[in-house]
Design an enzyme around this catalytic site. Structure first.
Site, PDB file in Angstrom:
ATOM      1  NE  ARG A 228      17.536 -47.493  -4.798  1.00 33.49           N
ATOM      2  CZ  ARG A 228      17.210 -47.879  -3.560  1.00 33.49           C
ATOM      3  NH1 ARG A 228      15.986 -47.723  -3.103  1.00 33.49           N
ATOM      4  NH2 ARG A 228      18.105 -48.439  -2.785  1.00 33.49           N
TER       5      ARG A 228
ATOM      6  N   GLY B 112      16.368 -61.752  -0.645  1.00 34.23           N
ATOM      7  CA  GLY B 112      17.039 -60.903  -1.632  1.00 34.23           C
ATOM      8  C   GLY B 112      16.148 -60.448  -2.773  1.00 34.23           C
TER       9      GLY B 112
ATOM     10  CG  ASP C 233      18.531 -48.418   7.055  1.00 35.26           C
ATOM     11  OD1 ASP C 233      18.026 -47.943   8.093  1.00 35.26           O
ATOM     12  OD2 ASP C 233      17.968 -49.278   6.362  1.00 35.26           O
TER      13      ASP C 233
ATOM     14  NE  ARG D  11      14.544 -55.362  -0.532  1.00 34.51           N
ATOM     15  CZ  ARG D  11      13.268 -55.117  -0.591  1.00 34.51           C
ATOM     16  NH1 ARG D  11      12.501 -55.815  -1.398  1.00 34.51           N
ATOM     17  NH2 ARG D  11      12.744 -54.166   0.136  1.00 34.51           N
TER      18      ARG D  11
ATOM     19  CG  ASP E 170      14.762 -47.699   0.672  1.00 38.36           C
ATOM     20  OD1 ASP E 170      15.085 -47.916  -0.510  1.00 38.36           O
ATOM     21  OD2 ASP E 170      15.174 -48.361   1.627  1.00 38.36           O
TER      22      ASP E 170
HETATM   23  P1  AMP Z   1      14.517 -51.453   3.727  1.00 38.41           P
HETATM   24  O1  AMP Z   1      13.446 -51.653   4.733  1.00 38.41           O
HETATM   25  O2  AMP Z   1      14.123 -51.840   2.326  1.00 38.41           O
HETATM   26  O3  AMP Z   1      15.167 -50.128   3.805  1.00 38.41           O
HETATM   27  O4  AMP Z   1      15.630 -52.533   4.113  1.00 38.41           O
HETATM   28  C1  AMP Z   1      16.267 -52.586   5.359  1.00 38.41           C
HETATM   29  C2  AMP Z   1      17.334 -53.659   5.313  1.00 38.41           C
HETATM   30  O5  AMP Z   1      16.758 -54.934   5.100  1.00 38.41           O
HETATM   31  C3  AMP Z   1      18.363 -53.482   4.225  1.00 38.41           C
HETATM   32  O6  AMP Z   1      19.593 -53.943   4.714  1.00 38.41           O
HETATM   33  C4  AMP Z   1      17.851 -54.380   3.134  1.00 38.41           C
HETATM   34  O7  AMP Z   1      18.861 -54.791   2.261  1.00 38.41           O
HETATM   35  C5  AMP Z   1      17.292 -55.527   3.925  1.00 38.41           C
HETATM   36  N1  AMP Z   1      16.219 -56.230   3.231  1.00 38.41           N
HETATM   37  C6  AMP Z   1      14.958 -55.792   3.018  1.00 38.41           C
HETATM   38  N2  AMP Z   1      14.252 -56.705   2.340  1.00 38.41           N
HETATM   39  C7  AMP Z   1      15.076 -57.748   2.100  1.00 38.41           C
HETATM   40  C8  AMP Z   1      14.929 -59.013   1.448  1.00 38.41           C
HETATM   41  N3  AMP Z   1      13.782 -59.383   0.886  1.00 38.41           N
HETATM   42  N4  AMP Z   1      16.013 -59.820   1.411  1.00 38.41           N
HETATM   43  C9  AMP Z   1      17.165 -59.467   1.962  1.00 38.41           C
HETATM   44  N5  AMP Z   1      17.366 -58.297   2.597  1.00 38.41           N
HETATM   45  C10 AMP Z   1      16.335 -57.450   2.666  1.00 38.41           C
HETATM   46 MG    MG Z   2      16.460 -49.069   2.869  1.00 34.67          MG
END
Ligand code: AMP
Ligand code: MG
Length: 506
Positions: free
Chosen positions: A177, A127, A253, A94, A263
Site C-alpha cells: 500500500r 497478522g 484509526d 498486520r 482501508d
Molecule cells: P482494520 O479493521 O483493518 O482497520 O484493523 C483494526 C485493527 O485491528 C488494527 O490495529 C489492525 O492492525 C488490527 N488487525 C486487523 N486484522 C488483523 C489481523 N489479522 N492480525 C492482527 N491484527 C489485525
Molecule cells: Mg484500519
C-alpha cells in the site's frame, strides 16, 4: 532477469524522526510468494526502477521476505475509537511500513505491506490477510483513484502460498500500500491517551512539516493542523457522497490526517439511491450509514481535537473554544464542498440561490423511486446533451434511458423542467460541452458490489484472475463509456442488493 534486489531510494523520515512511536519488525517468512498484480504505472510514478526484475523477485520483495537496502520496516503505534468505543492500543497489527520515497512529483509517499505477519500490535490476530480482501482493497482503491478521490494506492498484491484461518481456510496474501502517510486520527489518540505529551508534540510537528508545512512557525500550529484536517475531510467526504461510496468502518484509526481514503474493508457503493444505505455486517446500529458519514467525520475530528488539546496552550478554556470553533464550522465547510460537487454534477457553472434545493429535490426523487444513483446522474448528462443539440429550447426531452428508470415520469419531468429552466438562465455553451463536463464528474463504471464479489471469488476460490483484471481495466477509466462494457454499468437486481453484506477485511 536478475536475482539482485531492486535499489529503492528510501528516505525514511518516520523512522528517523519519530523513534519511540513505532516498533521495528521484520515481515514473516511465507512459503511460496507469487505476484498476483503489480501496478507498473504507480511504480513509475514513485520513481521505482523495477523494470528488469522478474516476478519471483518482485513477489519476494512485496511479500516482505527480502528487505531492500534502505528499508526500515516498522509497525506504527495507534489507538482508535471503533464503533464509538475507545481502544487505547491498536497499531499496525498486520502492517509494516517499509519506508518512504519521494515520487517523481516530489511528494513523500509511504510504501507499506499489509498482511505481512505479526507485530507487537497484533493483539492475538495472525497478522495476515487473505487474497479476497487484498484484491478488494486493490480494486476499489484503484477505482477511487481513477474516480479522482484522494486515496491510498495499491502497488502490488502477492499471494503467499499459505492458508489463513478465517471462517474457513483462505489463501493468504500481502498488499503493498502506498499512502501520503499512514498517520491517522488514532495515531494522535494513542499518545494523548497514554499521556505521552512529548511524543504527541513530536508527532504533531512531524505531521505539520509533512502535510501542512505552511503552518510551520505560525502562532497556532496545532489549531491550524486541526483546521487543515477538517478541510481535507470535508472535501473527501463530499466526494464520497457524490459517488455513492459508503466506507463502512469510519473508525478514528481509519481516518487519515492526509485526507486520503484508507482501508477498503467493508466498503460498498450504493445502487438505488437510499440515504440509509449500509452494507457492513458488523455495523448493526447503522453508525456508518451513507448519510451519517459527514456527521461521523465531524465526530472523528472532535476526537482529534481532544487529542491535540494538550498542545494548544495552557489556557485550556481558550483552546477548547478554538477547537470547538473548527468543529462547529465543519458542517458548513462540508456543505460548501458538497454543493460545489452537486453543481458540477448538475452541469451548473454559476452559483445561484436555490441550487441546493434543486440538488436535494433530485436526490429525493431518486430516493422515492429507488433509482440507481450512478446511472441516474449519467443519464442526466445525456438529457443535457440532447437539450444542447437537437431539442427545441426549453422543451423537456428526456431520452428513454432516464425515463425508463422512473416509475412515475411526471415527477421526473417536473423536476427536469425546473433544472432546464435553471440551465437556460446561464450563459450559453458550445453544444455538448455541458454534457461532457457532467460526464467528467459522474462515472458510468463504479465498483458495483456484485461484480466486485464475482471478481474476488473467481480469484480467491478458483485462482482465476481474469475477471479481476478485466474489471480493473474497466474501472481505470470510469468516466469513459466504451462499447462492449454494458454489463459493468448495470446495477444488480434489487433483491441481490437488498441482501448484500460486506465483511471486515480481516
Ligand atoms: P482494520 O479493521 O483493518 O482497520 O484493523 C483494526 C485493527 O485491528 C488494527 O490495529 C489492525 O492492525 C488490527 N488487525 C486487523 N486484522 C488483523 C489481523 N489479522 N492480525 C492482527 N491484527 C489485525
Ligand atoms: Mg484500519
Amino acid at each position: 532477469m536478475t536475482t539482485a534486489l531492486p535499489a529503492i531510494a528510501f528516505d525514511n523520515s518516520y523512522a528517523r524522526e519519530l523513534e519511540g512511536l513505532y516498533a521495528h519488525v521484520q515481515a514473516s517468512h511465507v512459503p511460496a510468494p507469487r505476484l498476483l498484480r503489480f501496478n507498473q504505472a504507480l511504480a513509475a510514478e514513485l520513481g521505482l526502477d523495477l523494470d528488469g526484475f522478474d516476478h519471483a523477485t518482485l513477489a519476494a520483495l512485496f511479500a516482505g521476505m527480502q528487505v531492500p537496502a534502505g528499508a526500515t520496516p516498522l509497525a506504527q503505534a495507534y489507538a482508535g475509537h471503533q464503533f464509538g468505543g475507545f481502544s487505547p492500543q491498536l497499531g499496525d497489527g498486520r502492517a509494516l511500513l517499509l519506508g518512504e520515497v519521494i515520487d517523481v512529483l516530489g511528494r513523500r509517499r509511504d510504501i507499506a505491506l499489509k498482511g505481512s505477519g505479526c507485530t507487537p500490535f497484533s493483539r492475538g490476530g495472525d497478522g495476515k490477510a487473505a487474497v479476497g480482501p487484498v484484491l478488494r482493497e486493490y480494486l476499489v482503491g484503484e477505482a477511487m483513484h481513477a474516480l479522482g478521490v484522494p486515496t491510498t494506492r495499491a502497488l502490488a498484491a502477492v499471494s503467499t502460498g499459505e492458508q489463513v484461518q478465517r471462517e474457513g481456510l483462505l489463501p493468504g496474501a500481502v498488499l503493498t500500500r502506498v499512502a501520503a502517510s499512514h498517520v491517522r486520527v488514532g495515531t494522535f489518540q494513542y499518545f494523548a491517551a497514554h499521556g505521552e505529551i512529548d511524543k504527541l508534540r513530536r508527532l504533531a510537528d512531524y505531521v505539520i512539516a509533512r502535510h501542512d508545512p505552511q503552518l510551520l512557525g505560525s502562532a497556532e500550529p496545532y489549531l491550524g493542523l486541526l483546521q487543515a484536517v477538517a478541510e481535507r475531510q470535508a472535501s473527501l467526504i463530499a466526494r464520497w457522497m457524490h459517488l455513492g461510496f459508503i466506507h463502512g468502518v469510519m473508525n478514528t484509526d481509519n481516518m487519515t490526517i492526509s485526507g486520503e481514503t484508507i482501508d477498503y474493508g467493508p466498503c460498498a457503493f450504493m445502487e438505488a439511491y437510499d440515504p440509509g444505505a449500509v452494507f457492513s455486517s458488523i455495523d448493526r446500529q447503522g453508525r456508518y450509514t451513507y448519510s451519517n458519514q459527514p456527521q461521523i467525520a465531524r465526530w472523528n475530528l472532535a476526537r482529534l481535537a481532544e487529542a491535540l488539546l494538550p498542545l494548544m496552550g495552557s489556557d485550556v478554556q481558550r483552546a477548547i473554544d478554538q477547537a470547538m470553533g473548527v468543529l462547529d464550522e465543519f458542517p458548513a465547510r462540508y456543505e460548501a464542498h458538497w454543493l460545489q460537487g452537486a453543481r458540477a454534477k448538475l452541469g451548473l457553472l454559476e452559483a445561484q440561490d436555490g441550487d441546493l434545493e434543486l440538488a436535494q429535490d433530485w436526490l429525493a426523487l431518486l430516493h422515492s423511486q429507488a433509482v440507481d444513483f450512478t446511472l441516474a446522474w449519467r443519464h442526466l448528462a445525456a438529457v443535457a446533451a440532447q437539450a444542447e443539440g437537437a431539442a427545441p429550447q426549453g422543451q423537456v426531452l428526456p431520452p428513454n434511458a432516464l425515463q425508463a428508470m422512473f416509475v412515475d415520469a411526471n415527477a421526473l419531468n417536473a423536476w427536469l423542467a425546473r433544472w432546464q429552466a435553471r440551465l437556460a438562465g446561464e450563459a450559453a455553451q458550445p453544444p455538448g460541452q455541458r454534457a461532457a463536463a457532467m460526464r467528467a464528474v459522474s462515472p458510468i463504471y463504479i465498483p458495483r458490489n456484485a461484480l466486485v464479489e464475482e471478481a474476488l471469488s473467481a480469484a480467491s476460490d478458483h485462482g482465476n484472475l481474469k475477471p479481476f483484471e478485466d474489471f480493473l481495466a474497466v474501472l481505470s477509466q470510469p468516466f469513459v463509456e466504451r462499447p462492449g462494457l454494458d454489463r459493468y454499468a448495470q446495477p444488480a437486481p434489487p433483491e441481490v442488493t437488498a441482501n448484500y453484506q460486506t465483511f471486515c477485511g480481516t
